[in-house]
Design a protein around this motif. Structure first.
Motif, short mmCIF file in Angstrom:
data_model
loop_
_atom_site.label_atom_id
_atom_site.label_comp_id
_atom_site.label_asym_id
_atom_site.label_seq_id
_atom_site.Cartn_x
_atom_site.Cartn_y
_atom_site.Cartn_z
N GLY A 3 -7.35 1.80 -1.27
CA GLY A 3 -8.37 1.86 -0.23
C GLY A 3 -9.53 0.91 -0.49
N GLU A 4 -9.93 0.82 -1.76
CA GLU A 4 -11.04 -0.08 -2.12
C GLU A 4 -10.65 -1.53 -1.91
N ALA A 7 0.82 -1.21 0.00
CA ALA A 7 0.00 0.00 0.00
C ALA A 7 0.86 1.26 0.00
N GLU A 26 -4.18 5.47 -5.01
CA GLU A 26 -4.54 5.49 -3.58
C GLU A 26 -5.99 5.09 -3.37
N ARG A 27 -6.85 5.50 -4.28
CA ARG A 27 -8.26 5.14 -4.18
C ARG A 27 -8.45 3.63 -4.36
#
Length: 343
Positions: A338-339, A308, A334-335
């Motif tokens: 997160g998902e 990450a 980054e999205r």
């Protein structure tokens, strides 16, 4: 010799210094591209890197060949004929080269050419090594890389792919090892990078001007202190510089012992699929970068937290353009991280 701003004193650009440190731990990751605003310390950080790089053992030859890899030795080490057993040229300790490639450099300056002075004075044909030879086993830095002429980009791509520089001109036929970490920087407003060259970079960092007031003040104070007394300022950071150098050495020793579990590889593949990256180079680079990051932190295995943290650096420059998504590539990564974490 000009005193360089200490790598340990750079503040407000953690992603950039992390990417450069990871490339120092595992040069096979494929180099670092730093794009962003002017005056954000891109060139300063790259040139400061030389002071934190540990010395390497090298053959006492023009190209400082790696004694542990005789299969990549130059002709001086091998002997006149390729394929002969490596000769004992002796070994020395040398600093890792960080070589600047100016935009105005000619192909002869980069690849090497006939030593004209020797040819005219002694009538002898001798090869004059270029910047690629000097950068072997080190770092080759190109500022404003997006403005580099196309024929020089082609030359760099050929050498980067083969790890060998071949020069055949003016009656010369020379080949020598040329394995280096390519570091590029530039301002995206001045033009984009060719996709073929962009894909060669392992990590990419988007550098922005710090918006935090305290950070901006600290940057100005440190720069002013350095310009007033370069030697004294550098001496104050010598302990921190040595600590970074030792951390790189420890990470290199740990690197081969850091495990990469199948579930971690599965997460890396899922992330690449979710982002729609082309080919497998993205997840291979992400895995190697995360392993180097784990080695730096002293961890014995690569876990999701390492992936990450490194995903924006390893994947953001490999995304296809999405005209329906105005978010930057790093934001899209980054999205997706997160998902996937929430899934």
């Amino acid at each position: 010799m000009r005193t360089l701003f200490p790598f340990a004193a750079i503040v407000g650009q953690d992603q950039m210094t992390l990417a450069l440190t990871i490339a120092a731990v595992d040069p096979g990751i494929g180099g670092v591209l730093v794009f962003g605003d002017r005056g954000t310390g891109k060139s300063t950080a790259v040139r400061a890197l030389a002071a934190v790089l540990p010395e390497i053992e090298a053959a006492d030859c023009p190209y400082h060949c790696d004694p542990a890899r005789p299969d990549e030795a130059c002709e001086t080490c091998r002997g006149p004929k390729r394929g002969r057993k490596q000769k004992r040229t002796g070994t020395i300790r040398v600093t890792v080269p960080v070589v600047d490639l100016p935009l105005g450099a000619t192909e002869d300056r980069i690849a090497g050419s006939l030593d004209l002075e020797r040819a005219l004075s002694a009538g002898e044909k001798r090869f004059e090594p270029g910047l690629l030879a000097k950068a072997h086993r080190g770092f080759l830095y190109i500022d404003e890389i997006n403005l580099l002429e196309d024929h020089l980009v082609d030359l760099l791509l050929d050498v980067a792919a083969s790890g060998e520089n071949v020069v055949e001109r003016e009656g010369l036929s020379v080949r020598h090892p040329a394995r280096f970490v390519l570091i590029g920087s530039g301002n995206p407003e001045e033009g984009e990078l060719r996709p073929q060259l962009l894909d060669r970079f392992g990590l990419s960092v988007e550098v922005k001007t710090p918006q935090d007031l305290k950070t901006r003040i600290e940057v100005v104070k440190r720069r002013d202190a350095f310009e007033r007394d370069p030697a004294g300022f550098t001496a104050r950071y010598e302990t921190d510089t040595s600590a970074i150098r030792e951390a790189i050495l420890r990470a290199r020793r740990r690197l081969d012992h850091v495990a990469v579990p199948d579930e971690t590889l599965e997460k890396a593949a899922q992330l690449s699929i979710r982002l729609g990256t082309d080919g497998l180079r993205g997840e291979i680079t992400l895995m190697r970068a995360a392993r180097a990051f784990a080695a730096l932190k002293g961890d014995g295995a690569v876990v999701w937290a390492h992936l990450a943290a490194l995903a924006p650096l390893a994947l953001s420059h490999r995304l296809r353009r999405d005209p329906l998504d105005e978010a930057g590539s790093a934001t899209r990564v980054e999205r997706a991280v997160g998902e996937l974490a929430a899934a």
